[in-house]
Design an enzyme around this catalytic site. Sequence first.
Site, PDB file in Angstrom:
ATOM      1  CG  ASP A 182     -44.787   5.525  19.084  1.00 52.08           C
ATOM      2  OD1 ASP A 182     -46.031   5.621  19.032  1.00 52.08           O
ATOM      3  OD2 ASP A 182     -44.176   5.265  20.130  1.00 52.08           O
ATOM      4  CD1 TRP A 214     -48.246  15.619  14.242  1.00 53.89           C
ATOM      5  CD2 TRP A 214     -50.433  15.327  13.777  1.00 53.89           C
ATOM      6  NE1 TRP A 214     -48.561  16.445  13.184  1.00 53.89           N
ATOM      7  CE2 TRP A 214     -49.906  16.282  12.884  1.00 53.89           C
ATOM      8  CE3 TRP A 214     -51.774  14.971  13.677  1.00 53.89           C
ATOM      9  CZ2 TRP A 214     -50.677  16.893  11.892  1.00 53.89           C
ATOM     10  CZ3 TRP A 214     -52.547  15.581  12.705  1.00 53.89           C
ATOM     11  CH2 TRP A 214     -51.994  16.537  11.824  1.00 53.89           C
ATOM     12  CG  ASN A 234     -50.660  -1.929  17.052  1.00 52.47           C
ATOM     13  OD1 ASN A 234     -49.939  -1.723  16.080  1.00 52.47           O
ATOM     14  ND2 ASN A 234     -50.400  -1.377  18.240  1.00 52.47           N
ATOM     15  NE  ARG A 264     -42.389   1.135  24.689  1.00 55.06           N
ATOM     16  CZ  ARG A 264     -42.819   2.321  25.071  1.00 55.06           C
ATOM     17  NH1 ARG A 264     -42.319   2.894  26.145  1.00 55.06           N
ATOM     18  NH2 ARG A 264     -43.741   2.951  24.384  1.00 55.06           N
ATOM     19  CG  LEU A 265     -35.671  -2.637  20.206  1.00 51.83           C
ATOM     20  CD1 LEU A 265     -34.730  -3.824  20.024  1.00 51.83           C
ATOM     21  CD2 LEU A 265     -35.453  -1.626  19.089  1.00 51.83           C
ATOM     22  CD  GLU A 320     -24.704   1.913  14.743  1.00 51.40           C
ATOM     23  OE1 GLU A 320     -24.927   2.712  15.663  1.00 51.40           O
ATOM     24  OE2 GLU A 320     -23.782   1.077  14.749  1.00 51.40           O
TER      25      GLU A 320
END
Length: 241
Positions: A21, A26, A69, A195-196, A208
Amino acid sequence: MPVPAGPEGGAVPRHVAIIMDGNGRWAKARRLPRIAGHKQGVEAVRRVATAARELGIEVLTLYAFSSENWRRPEEEVRDLMGLLRFFLKNELKDLIAEGVRLRVIGDYHALSSDLVAMIDDAIARTAGNGGSTLVIALNYGAQAEILAAARRLAAAAKAGEIEPDAIDEAMFDDALTTHGLPPLDLLIRTSGEQRLSNFLLWQAAYAELLFVDTLWPDFDGTALAAAVAQFGQRQRRFGGL
Ligand code: FPP
């Protein structure tokens, strides 16, 4: 199987997944179009995939295009598909040379037919490789993946092929698109978001989680090694003490 020691002496995760992400931010910070961020994102994919192999990570799973997306502007979707084409064309020989097996999760058959053919070709030509595995998630959504697995098992039960009570975690694992891969150890998301986003929801049960502020185009081998070192310091208890 013993887990090899990482650069800091801790365990190396066998399976790492990354939500890449921050490409847009950027580019925005540099007053560039979003596509420039995605292009640098592809460079980061190349760097990080190489670093993962050098660190001894067996499987690297990258979230390249989610089923959500498609909601992006048509031009951006087209640019992302163009970059995927570019990546497959340019990386295939290196993947073959380096013994990397390519897998794709997600409903990639919904992509344009030339891309589907390129993906199928890349999967077929790397299928015999056993060094490490690069998994690219394309048109992927975890809820859809879990539903598809549930439907498949329900149909098998209805057909009398399996007993509903026999459906356990291992059988469900096998019905997912990630079947056969080692359990997900470490899930990284770049750019500071926590967030997932519908990525590997079943597989992340005991992973983890690591959220880093670095934007994806700036992520590199050093950042991955730092993430692996942090993983090595975590106490994984899997519900025990
Ligand atoms: C998230 O950044 C990134 C994506 C939706 C696409 C990720 C794709 C690549 C890195 C390139 C293609 C990959 C391969 C494997 C060829 P964002 O656009 O949501 O960034 P933002 O949140 O800063 O706007």
